[in-house]
Design a protein around this motif. Structure first.
Motif, PDB file in Angstrom:
ATOM      1  N   PHE A   1     -75.222  58.644  97.163  1.00 29.58           N
ATOM      2  CA  PHE A   1     -74.172  58.720  96.156  1.00 29.58           C
ATOM      3  C   PHE A   1     -73.727  60.171  96.020  1.00 29.58           C
ATOM      4  N   THR A   2     -72.580  60.379  95.453  1.00 20.89           N
ATOM      5  CA  THR A   2     -72.058  61.738  95.307  1.00 20.89           C
ATOM      6  C   THR A   2     -72.604  62.391  94.039  1.00 20.89           C
ATOM      7  N   ALA A   3     -72.674  63.720  94.070  1.00 13.48           N
ATOM      8  CA  ALA A   3     -73.082  64.461  92.879  1.00 13.48           C
ATOM      9  C   ALA A   3     -72.080  64.207  91.761  1.00 13.48           C
ATOM     10  N   ALA A   4     -72.591  64.036  90.558  1.00 14.05           N
ATOM     11  CA  ALA A   4     -71.728  63.732  89.416  1.00 14.05           C
ATOM     12  C   ALA A   4     -72.026  64.682  88.274  1.00 14.05           C
ATOM     13  N   SER A   5     -70.985  65.154  87.612  1.00 12.86           N
ATOM     14  CA  SER A   5     -71.145  66.028  86.451  1.00 12.86           C
ATOM     15  C   SER A   5     -71.425  65.196  85.205  1.00 12.86           C
ATOM     16  N   LYS A   6     -71.874  65.874  84.153  1.00 12.27           N
ATOM     17  CA  LYS A   6     -72.174  65.193  82.897  1.00 12.27           C
ATOM     18  C   LYS A   6     -70.926  64.498  82.370  1.00 12.27           C
ATOM     19  N   GLY A   7     -71.115  63.249  81.947  1.00  8.54           N
ATOM     20  CA  GLY A   7     -69.990  62.481  81.440  1.00  8.54           C
ATOM     21  C   GLY A   7     -69.383  61.558  82.469  1.00  8.54           C
ATOM     22  N   GLU A   8     -69.701  61.777  83.759  1.00 11.42           N
ATOM     23  CA  GLU A   8     -69.183  60.904  84.812  1.00 11.42           C
ATOM     24  C   GLU A   8     -70.119  59.729  85.027  1.00 11.42           C
ATOM     25  N   ALA A   9     -69.617  58.699  85.677  1.00  9.75           N
ATOM     26  CA  ALA A   9     -70.352  57.433  85.814  1.00  9.75           C
ATOM     27  C   ALA A   9     -71.677  57.608  86.540  1.00  9.75           C
ATOM     28  N   GLY A  10     -71.709  58.461  87.572  1.00 12.40           N
ATOM     29  CA  GLY A  10     -72.928  58.591  88.360  1.00 12.40           C
ATOM     30  C   GLY A  10     -73.916  59.614  87.859  1.00 12.40           C
ATOM     31  N   PHE A  11     -73.692  60.168  86.676  1.00 10.90           N
ATOM     32  CA  PHE A  11     -74.547  61.239  86.177  1.00 10.90           C
ATOM     33  C   PHE A  11     -76.014  60.831  86.032  1.00 10.90           C
ATOM     34  N   PRO A  12     -76.339  59.644  85.473  1.00 11.39           N
ATOM     35  CA  PRO A  12     -77.767  59.293  85.327  1.00 11.39           C
ATOM     36  C   PRO A  12     -78.521  59.272  86.654  1.00 11.39           C
ATOM     37  N   ASP A  13     -77.899  58.721  87.712  1.00 12.74           N
ATOM     38  CA  ASP A  13     -78.558  58.707  89.018  1.00 12.74           C
ATOM     39  C   ASP A  13     -78.756  60.119  89.534  1.00 12.74           C
ATOM     40  N   ALA A  14     -77.736  60.962  89.385  1.00 13.31           N
ATOM     41  CA  ALA A  14     -77.833  62.343  89.849  1.00 13.31           C
ATOM     42  C   ALA A  14     -78.889  63.117  89.066  1.00 13.31           C
ATOM     43  N   GLU A  15     -78.968  62.857  87.781  1.00 15.87           N
ATOM     44  CA  GLU A  15     -79.954  63.536  86.938  1.00 15.87           C
ATOM     45  C   GLU A  15     -81.372  63.171  87.371  1.00 15.87           C
ATOM     46  N   SER A  16     -81.628  61.900  87.654  1.00 15.00           N
ATOM     47  CA  SER A  16     -82.955  61.468  88.107  1.00 15.00           C
ATOM     48  C   SER A  16     -83.272  62.035  89.486  1.00 15.00           C
ATOM     49  N   TRP A  17     -82.270  62.092  90.347  1.00 14.48           N
ATOM     50  CA  TRP A  17     -82.447  62.672  91.685  1.00 14.48           C
ATOM     51  C   TRP A  17     -82.841  64.138  91.562  1.00 14.48           C
ATOM     52  N   LEU A  18     -82.170  64.870  90.679  1.00 11.96           N
ATOM     53  CA  LEU A  18     -82.474  66.289  90.489  1.00 11.96           C
ATOM     54  C   LEU A  18     -83.869  66.479  89.905  1.00 11.96           C
ATOM     55  N   GLN A  19     -84.308  65.553  89.096  1.00 14.61           N
ATOM     56  CA  GLN A  19     -85.670  65.611  88.558  1.00 14.61           C
ATOM     57  C   GLN A  19     -86.691  65.543  89.686  1.00 14.61           C
ATOM     58  N   ALA A  20     -86.449  64.676  90.671  1.00 15.78           N
ATOM     59  CA  ALA A  20     -87.355  64.559  91.817  1.00 15.78           C
ATOM     60  C   ALA A  20     -87.350  65.829  92.658  1.00 15.78           C
ATOM     61  N   VAL A  21     -86.175  66.438  92.842  1.00 15.85           N
ATOM     62  CA  VAL A  21     -86.086  67.676  93.609  1.00 15.85           C
ATOM     63  C   VAL A  21     -86.869  68.787  92.919  1.00 15.85           C
ATOM     64  N   ALA A  22     -86.697  68.920  91.615  1.00 21.71           N
ATOM     65  CA  ALA A  22     -87.408  69.959  90.864  1.00 21.71           C
ATOM     66  C   ALA A  22     -88.917  69.780  90.979  1.00 21.71           C
ATOM     67  N   PHE A  23     -89.371  68.537  90.927  1.00 19.36           N
ATOM     68  CA  PHE A  23     -90.809  68.271  91.067  1.00 19.36           C
ATOM     69  C   PHE A  23     -91.283  68.672  92.467  1.00 19.36           C
ATOM     70  N   GLY A  24     -90.496  68.337  93.494  1.00 17.75           N
ATOM     71  CA  GLY A  24     -90.896  68.625  94.866  1.00 17.75           C
ATOM     72  C   GLY A  24     -90.992  70.104  95.161  1.00 17.75           C
ATOM     73  N   PHE A  25     -90.182  70.928  94.487  1.00 21.41           N
ATOM     74  CA  PHE A  25     -90.215  72.367  94.718  1.00 21.41           C
ATOM     75  C   PHE A  25     -90.969  73.121  93.621  1.00 21.41           C
ATOM     76  N   HIS A  26     -91.785  72.393  92.860  1.00 20.69           N
ATOM     77  CA  HIS A  26     -92.684  72.987  91.866  1.00 20.69           C
ATOM     78  C   HIS A  26     -91.939  73.785  90.805  1.00 20.69           C
TER      79      HIS A  26
ATOM     80  N   VAL B   1     -86.377  57.260  89.538  1.00 15.95           N
ATOM     81  CA  VAL B   1     -86.631  58.596  90.097  1.00 15.95           C
ATOM     82  C   VAL B   1     -87.055  58.418  91.548  1.00 15.95           C
ATOM     83  N   PRO B   2     -86.289  58.927  92.505  1.00 13.90           N
ATOM     84  CA  PRO B   2     -86.612  58.689  93.922  1.00 13.90           C
ATOM     85  C   PRO B   2     -87.926  59.350  94.332  1.00 13.90           C
ATOM     86  N   VAL B   3     -88.602  58.736  95.303  1.00 14.93           N
ATOM     87  CA  VAL B   3     -89.854  59.306  95.803  1.00 14.93           C
ATOM     88  C   VAL B   3     -89.586  60.286  96.950  1.00 14.93           C
TER      89      VAL B   3
END
Length: 429
Positions: free
Chosen positions: A10-35, A76-78
């Motif tokens: 999916f495409t990156a989405a800014s706050k307020g856009e339809a895809g924001f929740p998916d993008a936010e969860s994806w970013l949570q996984a990235v932050a975890f992976g890079f400590h 949250v993606p693995v």
């Protein structure tokens, strides 16, 4: 990959856009992976705003079975995988559209399930189908990406420069420098970088975040950085042709140190004169820069080159050729010649035997009907390494990475793949 996972894009989405929740969860996984520390909602929103500006595509591997009690939720993606497209300078001012791969993570508890291989293989195949001849990444670990056909193509180093009385440049200033209000870089930084990008082999077009970083508008922690200072260089015509963004590391640091945040110079004079400015800052004895080139003109301009302490050189840009014919024909060749290359590709995207014939700077690349004995046999990763002139084919032959069937073919390749100046990439992604 088992049926326990599904791949979603999916495409990156800014706050307020339809895809924001998916993008936010994806970013949570990235932050975890890079400590990383948990990002604040404001940091997440600002990050996704810059990613949306870059038109990033997010890929995630998601669990289809019920998740374990108390673990991260299924949304949250693995595993994560991000891409966007910019241009790569391939020498002599030529720019090649390139697929940039970033944010690659696999959660520790879900490794060795084929998740990375599937995401990488599918993405490279789709990029090739779109007509993109090159992919690139910067690697956190050096042992992962060779098996996917990536090869190291440029290097960088961390320097600590002694700016006490030892610092003396053999250079007569041709322009001038002056302090600027940091926000001016929001507009100026992309303009100056574009000039540098077109001059520097190995340069990658920059993402939205860089102008905000250089100007102090958005630091790595997601906040404005009030410590940022900026100096501009003006050429003889009065136009801005370089800048340095920097900050003082504090009175507790010994020796007192200025850290370069971003250093972009479109002329040789701008580069040396910005260094002269940094060395002249009062009450400072050292300047550090983490993205300095290995083949640095500063070394040769100093009366005492030992002012530079450099003990941390490392690989920077990794390339992956997706279409041998298209990539080789896109280049300019400073030396005429003919080479028959047997290229091995572990993913089967673009292997085979190719005849490269360069004349007058242009190249024709064909697959011979009867290949015969090649001049060189090499993996696609080795071809990627020599593509920008940053790695010597003779060295790779000595290392066993290239097999030379015709004596002198590696030296011939060195001349043909040379570029007009040292390969360097100022853009991390």
């Amino acid at each position: 990959m088992s049926d326990d996972y599904e791949i979603r894009r999916f495409t990156a989405a800014s706050k307020g856009e339809a895809g924001f929740p998916d993008a936010e969860s994806w970013l949570q996984a990235v932050a975890f992976g890079f400590h990383e520390s948990t990002r604040t909602p404001e940091h997440v929103a600002k990050s996704l705003e810059t990613y949306a500006a870059d038109r990033r595509i997010f890929t995630g591997a998601y669990q289809t079975r019920e998740v374990a009690q108390g673990s991260l939720p299924a949304e949250v993606p693995v595993a994560t995988f991000g891409t966007f497209r910019k241009t790569l300078n391939i020498g002599f001012g030529r720019l090649l559209e390139t697929q940039l791969v970033t944010a690659v993570t696999v959660r520790t508890s879900h490794r060795r399930r084929g998740l990375l291989r599937r995401m990488m293989s599918e993405d490279l195949a789709m990029a090739k189908h779109d007509g993109v001849a090159m992919a690139a990444l910067t690697a956190s670990e050096g042992s992962i990406y060779g098996r996917f056909g990536y090869g190291v193509a440029s290097f960088e180093r961390t320097v600590k420069v002694d700016t006490t009385s030892r610092f003396q440049l053999n250079h007569q200033a041709a322009g001038s420098v002056d302090i600027a209000d940091p926000p001016v870089l929001l507009d100026l930084a992309p303009e100056v970088f574009d000039r540098v990008h077109r001059l520097t082999p190995g340069s990658i077009g920059r993402q939205e975040w860089y102008r905000q970083l250089a100007s102090g508008s958005l630091g790595r922690d997601g906040k404005e950085d009030p410590a940022i200072k900026v100096v501009l260089h003006y050429g003889p015509d009065g136009a801005v042709d370089g800048y340095v963004s920097y900050k003082f590391l504090g009175w507790d640091t010994e020796p007192h140190t200025v850290q370069v945040v971003d250093f972009v110079a479109a002329t040789n004079e701008a580069y040396l004169e910005l260094w002269q400015f940094l060395a002249a800052i009062d009450l400072v004895e050292r300047v550090t820069w983490e993205e300095a080139p290995l083949d640095d003109p500063l070394t040769w301009a100093l009366a005492d080159p030992r002012c530079i302490d450099s003990s941390d050189s490392r690989d920077m840009l990794w390339l992956r050729i997706l279409d041998v014919v298209k990539a080789l024909e896109a280049r300019h060749y400073p030396v005429d010649g003919r080479l028959v290359l047997e290229v091995l590709d572990p993913l089967g995207l673009t292997g085979g035997t190719f005849t490269l014939e360069a004349s007058g700077g242009q190249a024709a690349v064909v697959r011979p009907d009867t290949p015969g004995t090649p001049d060189l046999t090499l993996d696609i990763s080795a071809l990627a390494s020599i593509y920008l002139g940053g790695v010597c084919p003779v060295t790779l032959t000595a290392a066993g990475r290239i097999r030379e069937h015709k004596q002198g073919a590696s030296l011939q390749a060195r001349g043909m793949f040379a570029v007009e100046r040292a390969t360097h990439c100022l853009t991390h992604f």
